[in-house]
Scaffold this motif. Structure first.
Motif, PDB file in Angstrom:
ATOM      1  N   UNK A   1       0.826  -1.207   0.000  1.00  0.00           N
ATOM      2  CA  UNK A   1       0.000   0.000   0.000  1.00  0.00           C
ATOM      3  C   UNK A   1       0.859   1.254   0.000  1.00  0.00           C
ATOM      4  N   UNK A   2       1.911   1.226   0.803  1.00  0.00           N
ATOM      5  CA  UNK A   2       2.831   2.362   0.850  1.00  0.00           C
ATOM      6  C   UNK A   2       3.550   2.540  -0.482  1.00  0.00           C
ATOM      7  N   UNK A   3       3.985   1.436  -1.057  1.00  0.00           N
ATOM      8  CA  UNK A   3       4.679   1.516  -2.344  1.00  0.00           C
ATOM      9  C   UNK A   3       3.779   2.159  -3.406  1.00  0.00           C
ATOM     10  N   UNK A   4       2.489   1.851  -3.298  1.00  0.00           N
ATOM     11  CA  UNK A   4       1.527   2.448  -4.231  1.00  0.00           C
ATOM     12  C   UNK A   4       1.510   3.966  -4.074  1.00  0.00           C
ATOM     13  N   UNK A   5       1.453   4.413  -2.821  1.00  0.00           N
ATOM     14  CA  UNK A   5       1.490   5.864  -2.585  1.00  0.00           C
ATOM     15  C   UNK A   5       2.794   6.461  -3.120  1.00  0.00           C
ATOM     16  N   UNK A   6       3.876   5.722  -2.923  1.00  0.00           N
ATOM     17  CA  UNK A   6       5.169   6.194  -3.416  1.00  0.00           C
ATOM     18  C   UNK A   6       5.129   6.338  -4.937  1.00  0.00           C
ATOM     19  N   UNK A   7       4.558   5.341  -5.596  1.00  0.00           N
ATOM     20  CA  UNK A   7       4.474   5.401  -7.062  1.00  0.00           C
ATOM     21  C   UNK A   7       3.668   6.609  -7.526  1.00  0.00           C
ATOM     22  N   UNK A   8       2.700   7.017  -6.695  1.00  0.00           N
ATOM     23  CA  UNK A   8       1.913   8.205  -7.039  1.00  0.00           C
ATOM     24  C   UNK A   8       2.688   9.491  -6.748  1.00  0.00           C
ATOM     25  N   UNK A   9       3.880   9.327  -6.185  1.00  0.00           N
ATOM     26  CA  UNK A   9       4.723  10.494  -5.967  1.00  0.00           C
ATOM     27  C   UNK A   9       4.738  11.016  -4.538  1.00  0.00           C
TER      28      UNK A   9
ATOM     29  N   UNK B   1      -1.385  -8.630  16.880  1.00  0.00           N
ATOM     30  CA  UNK B   1      -0.250  -7.919  16.280  1.00  0.00           C
ATOM     31  C   UNK B   1      -0.500  -7.266  14.932  1.00  0.00           C
ATOM     32  N   UNK B   2      -1.729  -7.309  14.410  1.00  0.00           N
ATOM     33  CA  UNK B   2      -1.951  -6.771  13.067  1.00  0.00           C
ATOM     34  C   UNK B   2      -1.438  -5.338  12.946  1.00  0.00           C
ATOM     35  N   UNK B   3      -1.768  -4.515  13.943  1.00  0.00           N
ATOM     36  CA  UNK B   3      -1.377  -3.103  13.858  1.00  0.00           C
ATOM     37  C   UNK B   3       0.142  -2.966  13.823  1.00  0.00           C
ATOM     38  N   UNK B   4       0.831  -3.747  14.658  1.00  0.00           N
ATOM     39  CA  UNK B   4       2.292  -3.663  14.687  1.00  0.00           C
ATOM     40  C   UNK B   4       2.880  -4.103  13.353  1.00  0.00           C
ATOM     41  N   UNK B   5       2.335  -5.187  12.821  1.00  0.00           N
ATOM     42  CA  UNK B   5       2.866  -5.696  11.560  1.00  0.00           C
ATOM     43  C   UNK B   5       2.696  -4.670  10.445  1.00  0.00           C
ATOM     44  N   UNK B   6       1.552  -3.998  10.428  1.00  0.00           N
ATOM     45  CA  UNK B   6       1.318  -3.017   9.364  1.00  0.00           C
ATOM     46  C   UNK B   6       2.250  -1.816   9.525  1.00  0.00           C
ATOM     47  N   UNK B   7       2.541  -1.486  10.767  1.00  0.00           N
ATOM     48  CA  UNK B   7       3.480  -0.387  11.007  1.00  0.00           C
ATOM     49  C   UNK B   7       4.882  -0.776  10.520  1.00  0.00           C
ATOM     50  N   UNK B   8       5.231  -2.039  10.695  1.00  0.00           N
ATOM     51  CA  UNK B   8       6.522  -2.515  10.187  1.00  0.00           C
ATOM     52  C   UNK B   8       6.565  -2.363   8.667  1.00  0.00           C
ATOM     53  N   UNK B   9       5.464  -2.742   8.005  1.00  0.00           N
ATOM     54  CA  UNK B   9       5.398  -2.594   6.547  1.00  0.00           C
ATOM     55  C   UNK B   9       5.563  -1.142   6.128  1.00  0.00           C
ATOM     56  N   UNK B  10       4.936  -0.259   6.879  1.00  0.00           N
ATOM     57  CA  UNK B  10       5.061   1.186   6.632  1.00  0.00           C
ATOM     58  C   UNK B  10       6.527   1.597   6.675  1.00  0.00           C
ATOM     59  N   UNK B  11       7.214   1.146   7.730  1.00  0.00           N
ATOM     60  CA  UNK B  11       8.617   1.543   7.891  1.00  0.00           C
ATOM     61  C   UNK B  11       9.505   0.918   6.823  1.00  0.00           C
ATOM     62  N   UNK B  12       9.201  -0.322   6.477  1.00  0.00           N
ATOM     63  CA  UNK B  12      10.031  -0.983   5.451  1.00  0.00           C
ATOM     64  C   UNK B  12       9.957  -0.239   4.119  1.00  0.00           C
ATOM     65  N   UNK B  13       8.761   0.200   3.787  1.00  0.00           N
ATOM     66  CA  UNK B  13       8.609   0.913   2.528  1.00  0.00           C
ATOM     67  C   UNK B  13       9.378   2.232   2.560  1.00  0.00           C
ATOM     68  N   UNK B  14       9.271   2.929   3.692  1.00  0.00           N
ATOM     69  CA  UNK B  14      10.039   4.175   3.826  1.00  0.00           C
ATOM     70  C   UNK B  14      11.517   3.899   3.607  1.00  0.00           C
TER      71      UNK B  14
END
Lengths: 338, 338
Positions: A170-178, A194-207
């Motif tokens: 999802x983050x990568x998609x936002x990145x692709x949009x600029x 842990x769903x919330x924590x896992x999604x936050x990890x995904x957020x950070x990984x994309x950054x």
DNA sequence: CTGAAAGCGCTTACAG
DNA sequence: CTGAAAGCGCTTACAG
């Protein structure tokens, strides 16, 4: 009510032979079986599962733990209800019936494991427990076959969404949009759910992969998963900063609350800020603009959980964790940055 | 697993005496009972409902018919899921467990009534049947105690929303806002599922009372209850006329589709046209503007249905139809006409 | 007040 | 291939 004794009398065979014919067990001549089966149909015989359960100690009953402590919507819960739908279909095709496990029997308190013994339940789906509830562990410890959906529990098989890679996608998609300045409003960061924590990890990984520094000013944790909590978290975020062009929300319900908070501050989606959710609730399609989100495949989660439990009940003991990918559901709440 | 034989052995009483103590039936000295109950607790006894059911032919199991043929959302259905929530709470407090009735057992076809016999079900909630399904009547004919929610079925008690007066109240509200040209997009007008017809009657009653002639040009029947059907019905309506200032929708999901169709034609809510729904779905709160609607009291419907069924199971044979009022939920989709 | 007997409808060894 | 016996865990008359 017609019993196997009636069929025995009508055909001249013994009750055990009738039982064998009906169940296809034991040696029985093909003709004998045919006569018995035909007579059973003619007499309108329906097996009595209660009697069978008592003598075999198998009930073909699957217990379901469905509490919904966090949303308090019960069967209306957009995600869990969908998982339950497909679980029900597959489990019924397997010849099982569903029974909800509760902690009370009339006025009496009881544990899940009491309830299982009381009803002679064969296996359990842990779908929507109270987070951190110790009774769940005690239930698992009794050794009754369990499967868990969307929450990892030690010692039993689990089917769960790929939260990390889903969030990252999802983050990568936002990145692709600029977008580069992307805020995150996460769900409650609990170890027990842990769903919330896992999604936050995904957020950070994309950054990280996109070479953007993590800015804790842009991250806010909501106190619950519902819209009101999203609204409040967005207000807290806005009180600190407006320096973002997109928001990654922990789930769709939060996203709706976030949207309202933004609008109350004169910020419009997607014109001023893009917004992406997580879950793929039907609700998101009702928003204007419709919510872009990472869709969880709830139907697949429920079906997989049922398959695993059925396999488990037929002796397959291996414990496995199945991760189901989330997929991007592009609707109208994100726009490319010029 | 500890049985009443174990307790009998431990206390020196006979199994029947243990049974009497546990169930509080039959004459037994207070001290005997106390000793037995104490020992039962110490030994961690849990009754075996399967055995009890076999000997008493009462299972404390309530069958639920939940098919959702029209929305195909299963447990996600915004209205029925809510009814099921409160039904479940009350029925569990009464000492019963829920079991979903299906028409298949593994690969085998079976009827609802087969399933009831198979599981020894005590009573049935008919919540969400396939409309016009003859099997429902056959089930009722077997004499098993049944209660129906939101659909009148001859011969059994029913709990159902006051659709006529509810619809009328919604219309009266639009009238109070000054609307006179009010279109109606109804749900499917089926005799077997009369909600849509009843709401249309309420629509007409309000017109009549306000001295407005019924104009069939302003009325359109949708083919299903979902948003897409609402969209299509609105398109048909718009192809005939735009001479209305408000629309009364058969339910909230239709209302959402209607709103989208209007927007696609450059007509905005509530600025150009006011829109009122029926149901009070959570979805309506996610719309912009949030949908004004007639809210059904699903929680009360489910609770009442459970109470009636429990009474019926304890011998109360009277058949009754309980009508639950709908209440106006004012949100943002209707505006006063100047 | 207490217990021996029989039964609910089915299945599982076991014997022939 | 077929059946007599026993048992699953409980409750219900019935007798004392």
């Amino acid at each position: 009510m017609v019993t196997i004794y009636d069929i025995a009398k009508a055909t001249g065979f013994s009750p055990p032979s009738v039982s064998k014919a009906l169940n296809g067990t034991g040696g029985l001549s093909a003709e004998s079986r045919e006569i018995i089966l035909k007579t059973a149909v003619e007499m309108g015989y329906t097996p009595n599962m209660t009697a069978r359960a008592l003598s075999t100690s198998r009930s073909n009953l699957i217990g379901v733990i469905y509490e919904d402590y966090y949303m308090l919507m019960g069967f209306k819960h957009p995600l869990f209800s969908e998982i339950l739908n497909s679980f029900r279909t597959v489990i019924e095709n397997g010849g099982y019936d569903l029974l909800f496990l509760s902690r009370t029997l009339g006025e009496r308190k009881m544990t899940y494991s009491d309830h299982c013994r009381f009803r002679n339940v064969d296996g359990v789906l842990i779908l929507n427990p109270v987070p951190g509830d110790h009774e769940i562990f005690r239930l698992v410890d009794t050794g009754i076959p369990c499967v868990s959906a969307n929450e990892p529990i030690a010692g039993i098989s689990t089917v769960i969404t790929e939260n990390i890679s889903g969030a990252k996608e999802g983050m990568d998609y936002l990145m692709r949009l600029g977008h580069r300045k992307i805020a995150c409003i996460s769900g409650p960061l609990l170890k027990t759910a842990p769903a919330a924590m896992e999604r936050l990890i995904g957020y950070r990984e994309s950054l990280a992969e996109n070479g953007i520094e993590y800015d804790e000013n842009l991250v806010e944790e909501s106190r619950f998963w519902h819209a009101q909590a999203g609204y409040e978290a967005a207000v807290r975020l806005l009180s600190r900063t407006t320096g973002f062009t997109a928001i990654f929300a922990g789930n769709d319900t939060l996203a709706n609350g976030i949207k309202l908070a933004l609008e109350d501050n004169g910020i419009y989606i997607p014109h001023d800020v893009s917004l992406i959710g997580f879950d793929g609730d039907d609700n998101g399609a009702f928003m204007t603009p419709a919510l872009t989100t990472m869709r969880q495949d709830s139907a697949l989660i429920g079906a997989k959980a049922a398959e695993i439990l059925i396999r488990r009940l037929s002796g397959h003991l291996e414990v496995e964790t199945v991760r189901i990918p989330a997929t991007l559901l592009e609707r109208g709440s994100c726009r490319p940055l010029l």
